[in-house]
Design a protein around this motif. Structure first.
Motif, PDB file in Angstrom:
ATOM      1  N   ASP B 181       0.844  -1.195   0.000  1.00  0.00           N
ATOM      2  CA  ASP B 181       0.000   0.000   0.000  1.00  0.00           C
ATOM      3  C   ASP B 181       0.888   1.257   0.000  1.00  0.00           C
ATOM      4  N   GLN B 182       0.267   2.421   0.004  1.00  0.00           N
ATOM      5  CA  GLN B 182       1.007   3.679  -0.079  1.00  0.00           C
ATOM      6  C   GLN B 182       1.939   3.866   1.126  1.00  0.00           C
ATOM      7  N   PRO B 183       3.180   4.371   0.868  1.00  0.00           N
ATOM      8  CA  PRO B 183       4.206   4.396   1.912  1.00  0.00           C
ATOM      9  C   PRO B 183       3.865   5.269   3.116  1.00  0.00           C
ATOM     10  N   GLN B 184       3.000   6.276   2.942  1.00  0.00           N
ATOM     11  CA  GLN B 184       2.673   7.127   4.094  1.00  0.00           C
ATOM     12  C   GLN B 184       1.708   6.431   5.052  1.00  0.00           C
ATOM     13  N   ILE B 185       1.137   5.279   4.646  1.00  0.00           N
ATOM     14  CA  ILE B 185       0.278   4.523   5.559  1.00  0.00           C
ATOM     15  C   ILE B 185       1.174   3.695   6.476  1.00  0.00           C
ATOM     16  N   GLN B 186       1.011   3.928   7.791  1.00  0.00           N
ATOM     17  CA  GLN B 186       1.875   3.269   8.784  1.00  0.00           C
ATOM     18  C   GLN B 186       2.022   1.774   8.587  1.00  0.00           C
ATOM     19  N   THR B 187       0.865   1.086   8.429  1.00  0.00           N
ATOM     20  CA  THR B 187       0.922  -0.369   8.331  1.00  0.00           C
ATOM     21  C   THR B 187       1.713  -0.789   7.092  1.00  0.00           C
ATOM     22  N   ALA B 188       1.583  -0.033   6.008  1.00  0.00           N
ATOM     23  CA  ALA B 188       2.339  -0.359   4.792  1.00  0.00           C
ATOM     24  C   ALA B 188       3.833  -0.222   5.059  1.00  0.00           C
ATOM     25  N   ALA B 189       4.213   0.855   5.736  1.00  0.00           N
ATOM     26  CA  ALA B 189       5.627   1.087   6.033  1.00  0.00           C
ATOM     27  C   ALA B 189       6.173   0.013   6.976  1.00  0.00           C
ATOM     28  N   GLU B 190       5.377  -0.359   7.970  1.00  0.00           N
ATOM     29  CA  GLU B 190       5.807  -1.378   8.933  1.00  0.00           C
ATOM     30  C   GLU B 190       5.987  -2.747   8.262  1.00  0.00           C
ATOM     31  N   ARG B 191       5.078  -3.048   7.341  1.00  0.00           N
ATOM     32  CA  ARG B 191       5.183  -4.347   6.660  1.00  0.00           C
ATOM     33  C   ARG B 191       6.410  -4.367   5.748  1.00  0.00           C
ATOM     34  N   LEU B 192       6.685  -3.266   5.084  1.00  0.00           N
ATOM     35  CA  LEU B 192       7.886  -3.173   4.253  1.00  0.00           C
ATOM     36  C   LEU B 192       9.130  -3.348   5.127  1.00  0.00           C
ATOM     37  N   ARG B 193       9.117  -2.736   6.304  1.00  0.00           N
ATOM     38  CA  ARG B 193      10.246  -2.853   7.217  1.00  0.00           C
ATOM     39  C   ARG B 193      10.431  -4.316   7.656  1.00  0.00           C
ATOM     40  N   GLY B 194       9.320  -5.027   7.882  1.00  0.00           N
ATOM     41  CA  GLY B 194       9.400  -6.445   8.235  1.00  0.00           C
ATOM     42  C   GLY B 194      10.022  -7.259   7.111  1.00  0.00           C
ATOM     43  N   TYR B 195       9.613  -6.969   5.883  1.00  0.00           N
ATOM     44  CA  TYR B 195      10.180  -7.645   4.700  1.00  0.00           C
ATOM     45  C   TYR B 195      11.675  -7.384   4.603  1.00  0.00           C
ATOM     46  N   ARG B 196      12.072  -6.107   4.713  1.00  0.00           N
ATOM     47  CA  ARG B 196      13.492  -5.751   4.594  1.00  0.00           C
ATOM     48  C   ARG B 196      14.313  -6.404   5.705  1.00  0.00           C
ATOM     49  N   THR B 197      13.740  -6.456   6.891  1.00  0.00           N
ATOM     50  CA  THR B 197      14.462  -7.052   8.020  1.00  0.00           C
ATOM     51  C   THR B 197      14.701  -8.543   7.793  1.00  0.00           C
ATOM     52  N   ALA B 198      13.664  -9.252   7.323  1.00  0.00           N
ATOM     53  CA  ALA B 198      13.823 -10.693   7.069  1.00  0.00           C
ATOM     54  C   ALA B 198      14.877 -10.939   6.001  1.00  0.00           C
TER      55      ALA B 198
END
Lengths: 328, 328
Positions: B181-198
């Motif tokens: 989803d759009q990067p300014q949406i918190q949940t979208a940013a958090e999920r991207l961060r989870g992906y990058r971390t893994a």
């Protein structure tokens, strides 16, 4: 409008006819009405309703179930029309309970919405009369109101179910089950009538055990579907009365070894990606919402002609499940 | 509560501490507060908030999208809690627009709801401060509020996305795309961060072209998914950032000749009946709604302790699509 009628010495109906350019008014009467309108500065957009004190630029939508995805595009379409008219939309759900519908409707009226779009749970809407007289505009959608006259937009449930059942008959089925919603719900009754009519038109008997109406919770639908598919003479095809029924029937059929044909009333997300893809009688929920909202704003703009009833056609979408041959 | 504080000669905070049995109040002060409470007939359930003039026994829920089925069980759970407290629920949608969120929230406050549950579209909620001071209870759900402190219930988006991505890595994937989803949406940013971390935890690089954030309309998601699957070094697996993304990705994959692994954030209806069945990181939307509503009614009952933040765990459901091996 009442002032115009009084000044011209005619009834409200006559004023409405003149304003809306309808037939049946003598030239002399029309002249008197137009004179009164000019004298009073009455314009269509400035009717009593539009000038009602404290217009709030908000409308209400009363659904019957927040969790039924059928209402998602309907709600969104209403919201879009409201937005185009600069109005805010407030929703609520009756949870299919007539008392709750009434409570919610009156709560929204007390909160001064300008108009209401209602998917009725109950069958007596006389409680709305004082609100309508106070200037609240009302339209109904999906199901007709009871004991009052108002704008309503429906899908043609009877014709849709008849066409869907005839489709199964055309593919060779003779023993066709019907699993639907509770019989006191108009659309459920109309769909059952469509099924019975198609069977009668094909000269086929309907065994009482083939028809099951009731709540659409998965437990009941699963048990009834299993029952219809059991016994010495099981049905070879099923007609599912709405999308909530269909998704449960699909689950039961996925666990069967023999193929059972299925036509569902209502399209639903991913129906085309299942195996077999599900044949449906599709309504157009967005158009239902849009039409109901447009009728509502027409009233809010002061149009005062008799209530309208729109019936939108359904559309059979053949995808595979409804074209399976009979198999025992 | 103000009367109690005035009579005992202490601050509101001290009264709250005594009422809630918290530490940090001297025995003498506590005695004075309790005396004042007894004198004034103050009981926890009759706090200033509960006694606010014109309690209406209604709460509001502000969603971000009426057409996202994720919110259906959430709304229904809020409705059930409201009903158990004898309160009516009124909904509205911000359509993911911060201005509209604010407009709707203030319109509901003007219509005198006792409390509001908000799925925020915006990131600045200071406009709520006067409403909170006037006694309106607020809780947030699905996303945290911005620049104010309030009760909030979230799913653990970061951990869920990390687990889902690690699952794909464990099944042999190295080139994994992320469509969100759009990067300014918190949940979208958090999920991207989870992906990058893994990915980082597995020592895998992330090519910039593998990540696509933006609106979740089918057109964009389809185009981006096709792009990720094309070129000389296409991805062999996809992580879809929410259920709206997943259903479109599923359509694109159904048309592919090679198998592409997929894990989607959010469970969705019929996911288990697709082929392959879709592996998901499931949230519990009903529990999100229930918890947010319970926090709200706790406030309405007069509990005045510091704002709480709940993070609900997600649950990986392996069904087939996330366990496909890499294939080029």
């Amino acid at each position: 409008m009442k002032d115009v009628a009084a000044r011209a010495g005619v009834g409200l109906k006559t004023v409405s006819r003149v304003v809306n350019g309808e037939e049946g008014v003598s030239a002399d009467t029309e002249h008197r009405v137009r004179e009164a309108i000019t004298a009073l500065g009455f314009r269509r957009n400035d009717s009593a309703r539009t000038l009602r004190k404290g217009r709030t630029a908000s409308i209400g939508l009363v659904l019957e179930d927040l969790a039924d995805p059928f209402y998602a595009p309907l709600s969104r379409a209403v919201e879009e029309v409201a937005r185009a008219h600069g109005a805010l939309l407030i929703n609520g759900s009756s949870a299919e309970d007539p008392d709750r519908e009434r409570e919610l409707v009156l709560a929204l009226c007390a909160r001064r919405v300008d108009g209401l779009i209602i998917i009725p749970a109950g069958d007596d809407h006389r409680y709305l009369t004082p609100e309508i007289e106070a200037g609240v505009a009302i339209s109904f959608v999906d199901r007709a109101p009871g004991l009052i006259d108002a704008d309503v937009v429906l899908s043609d449930s009877f014709e849709g179910a008849r066409e869907g059942t005839a489709h199964l008959i055309a593919h060779g089925h003779r023993r066709i089950g019907f699993v639907g919603d509770q019989p006191q719900i108009q659309t459920a009754a109309e769909r059952l009538r469509g099924y019975r009519t198609a069977m009668a038109e094909a000269g086929l008997p309907v065994d009482g055990s083939w028809v099951s109406l009731g709540p659409t919770n998965p437990e009941r639908v699963r048990a009834e579907t299993v029952r219809l598919l059991s016994g010495p003479e099981p049905v070879t095809a099923l007609f599912a009365g709405n999308n909530r029924v269909t998704v449960t029937v699909v689950r039961v059929l996925a666990a069967q070894t023999r193929g059972v044909a299925l036509v569902g009333f209502d399209d639903f997300e991913l129906a085309d990606l299942l195996s077999p893809p599900v044949t449906v009688v599709a309504q157009d929920p967005a158009q239902l919402g849009r039409s109901a909202a447009e009728l509502l704003f027409r009233r809010l703009e002061g149009v005062d002609d008799p209530p309208r009833q729109l019936a939108l056609p359904t559309r059979l979408i053949a995808r595979g499940s409804g074209e399976l041959p009979p198999e025992v």
